[in-house]
Design a protein around this motif. Sequence first.
Motif, mmCIF file in Angstrom:
data_model
loop_
_atom_site.group_PDB
_atom_site.id
_atom_site.type_symbol
_atom_site.label_atom_id
_atom_site.label_comp_id
_atom_site.label_asym_id
_atom_site.label_seq_id
_atom_site.Cartn_x
_atom_site.Cartn_y
_atom_site.Cartn_z
ATOM 1 N N TYR A 433 0.811 -1.151 -0.042
ATOM 2 C CA TYR A 433 -0.118 -0.135 0.032
ATOM 3 C C TYR A 433 0.984 1.285 -0.127
ATOM 4 O O TYR A 433 1.639 1.309 0.892
ATOM 5 N N TYR A 437 -2.191 4.735 -3.393
ATOM 6 C CA TYR A 437 -3.062 3.608 -3.184
ATOM 7 C C TYR A 437 -4.740 4.177 -3.418
ATOM 8 O O TYR A 437 -5.664 3.908 -4.083
ATOM 9 N N GLU A 451 -7.702 -4.539 -4.697
ATOM 10 C CA GLU A 451 -7.029 -5.347 -3.896
ATOM 11 C C GLU A 451 -6.259 -6.684 -4.528
ATOM 12 O O GLU A 451 -5.884 -7.596 -3.791
ATOM 13 N N TYR A 506 0.077 -5.887 1.760
ATOM 14 C CA TYR A 506 -0.870 -5.864 0.621
ATOM 15 C C TYR A 506 -1.003 -7.232 0.001
ATOM 16 O O TYR A 506 0.153 -7.868 -0.639
#
Length: 638
Positions: A433, A437, A451, A506
């Motif tokens: 991230y 983002y 995502e 992430y």
Amino acid sequence: MKRYRNSLLDAMLIMAIIFSFSSTAFAQTKNVEADLLLLNGTVYTVNEKINWDKLPQQAIAIAGKKIAYVGNDSGTKDYLGPKTRIVDLEGKMVLPGFIEAHVHPSTTAFLLAGVNLFNVMTSDDCLKLIKNYTLENPNASVIRGFGWNYAAFGPNGPTKELLDSIVPDKPVMLFAMDGHSAWVNSKALEIAGVDNKTPNPLGGIIEHDSNGNPSGTLRELSAQTLVLYKLTPPSKEEIMQGMIGILDMMKGSGITTTHDSGVFNELVMKAYSNLEKEGKLDVRIKDEQVLDPGRGVEQIPALVEERNNYSSGLVQMKTAKLFIDGVIEGHTALLLEPYIDRPGFKSSPIWKPETFNDTIATLDKAGFQIEVHAVGDGAVRMALDAYQRAQEMNGKRDSRHKIAHVILISPQDLPRFKTLGVIPALSPNWFCYDSTYETNTLAFLGPDRAERTLPMKSFIDTGAIVVIGTDFPGVGDYLTMNPLDEIEAGMTRLPLSPNSNITKPYWPEERVDLKIMIECATINGAYASFMENDSGSLEVGKLADLIVIDRDLFKVPTEDINKAHVLTTILEGREVFGAFKENETVSLGASELDELSTDYRDLFKDVAKGDVQQAGNLLAELDGDGAIYKNNTLKTPT
């Protein structure tokens, strides 16, 4: 690493002297005399024939450009000679040299000639730096710079008016942190003749303000060059100095081979070749020549000629590079489904599809390796379809084509990489991230797609061969060209900056282990370079491309991997970074042997005939400080 003053090296010196006085030792028992012998190390060979991560070796011998021996310390005696330099690594880690499979050193040399805007998070701070740089460089005819962050500006990018307020009288051109957008002032637009009547070039976007005038943001190369080619370029001296600086950074990071993934003309290759001729090139270069989407197949004959001119030595050009789309943050990545903030808009490919497909097929038939820049899932599919079409037309061959970035991919396209033999070239330093983002990735793609970008483990699970590269200078929030950063980020999927407060990985399911990351940075990179038989692992007969690291990465916490330091980089047997100093090595030259008395020469000759145990006894009698002899007299074994 230190001079011969511990029991291991004392033992090696004794054995070396023993064999040096045997009438048959060097003539019959050794294969070749090593120039450099590294002992007492933790040598991870990355030899895929063995469980290399579980079976580190101790020693490695280098003769000329190649590796002559890998194994235990005790096996090195056959490679010792009067001129062999010997180093005690004291347990330090040895790995194959890193292969950076996607980076832009030549472009960086140009882009970094100016104000540095990396890690500047507000427009006000950008303007302060630009103003200060302008005042400090009053003779600059063009104000250049690189690194501005998309998050510091709105989705339409920065405006010319911001720059006009501080630099109204000379052109300004500043590239974004990924190089895919440029920020210019009114003077630059005026010089270039770009106005409200200028159409968007193929594959590019000229952003406009509410009055329909160019706003000052140019998306992608075709739009940027409208201005870039009208401005006075940096001098050859500035660019060459920048190039040398970038290459110095590379070898200091343990990089022995790099793919220059953005060569725009032959002048770059000539510059690299000149460095090689002058003995100043310490990194192997695999150039990737960028093709013009407006010229298609007509430019391939010239590319063939360039390949013929640069096909050996440290500088080679055997790869063609095509950009099929841009980046998500510029709305220039080609998507399968629309951007959520721009209903119905998926962006457009930089190449006309028919021209792209024909160019890919023609390049493939001509025997080129091809790399395609593809960020969006639509671009990835377009590239895979073109590669598949080329195989069907030309027959399948060992092409090792690549697709760079693959930030967004449809699940149904994942297995096609393995099936088609296509190599994904990924940038693990992006796997987190970051500052863009929420404002860009999430805002433009929506949560479902945002995502699920930047996969890695999914590729490996399909059996695809994955390579890595930082894409420097297009590195996001954290400026790095260090493979150790990539290795750590691929394992953690967390920000690399020590100042980050983000603790949530992430897409953690895409994390991979250390063994895989090292393979991606070494032997896989060698495969993508058509060099797996010559480099990428530490095996006898391969080129001596290797690095020494100050700690064993397998024994440190994952979050400390990028705290390790490369101490020495060796390219084809040459110590190109962190060369072992004289007080860190010992050689068995005549001057040292002459210090021994005749009596002990005779003793060693006798030992060499067969009484190896006597050498062990001699070692056992070494005095406390590890000296083999004192006052020019060896201690007599009991």
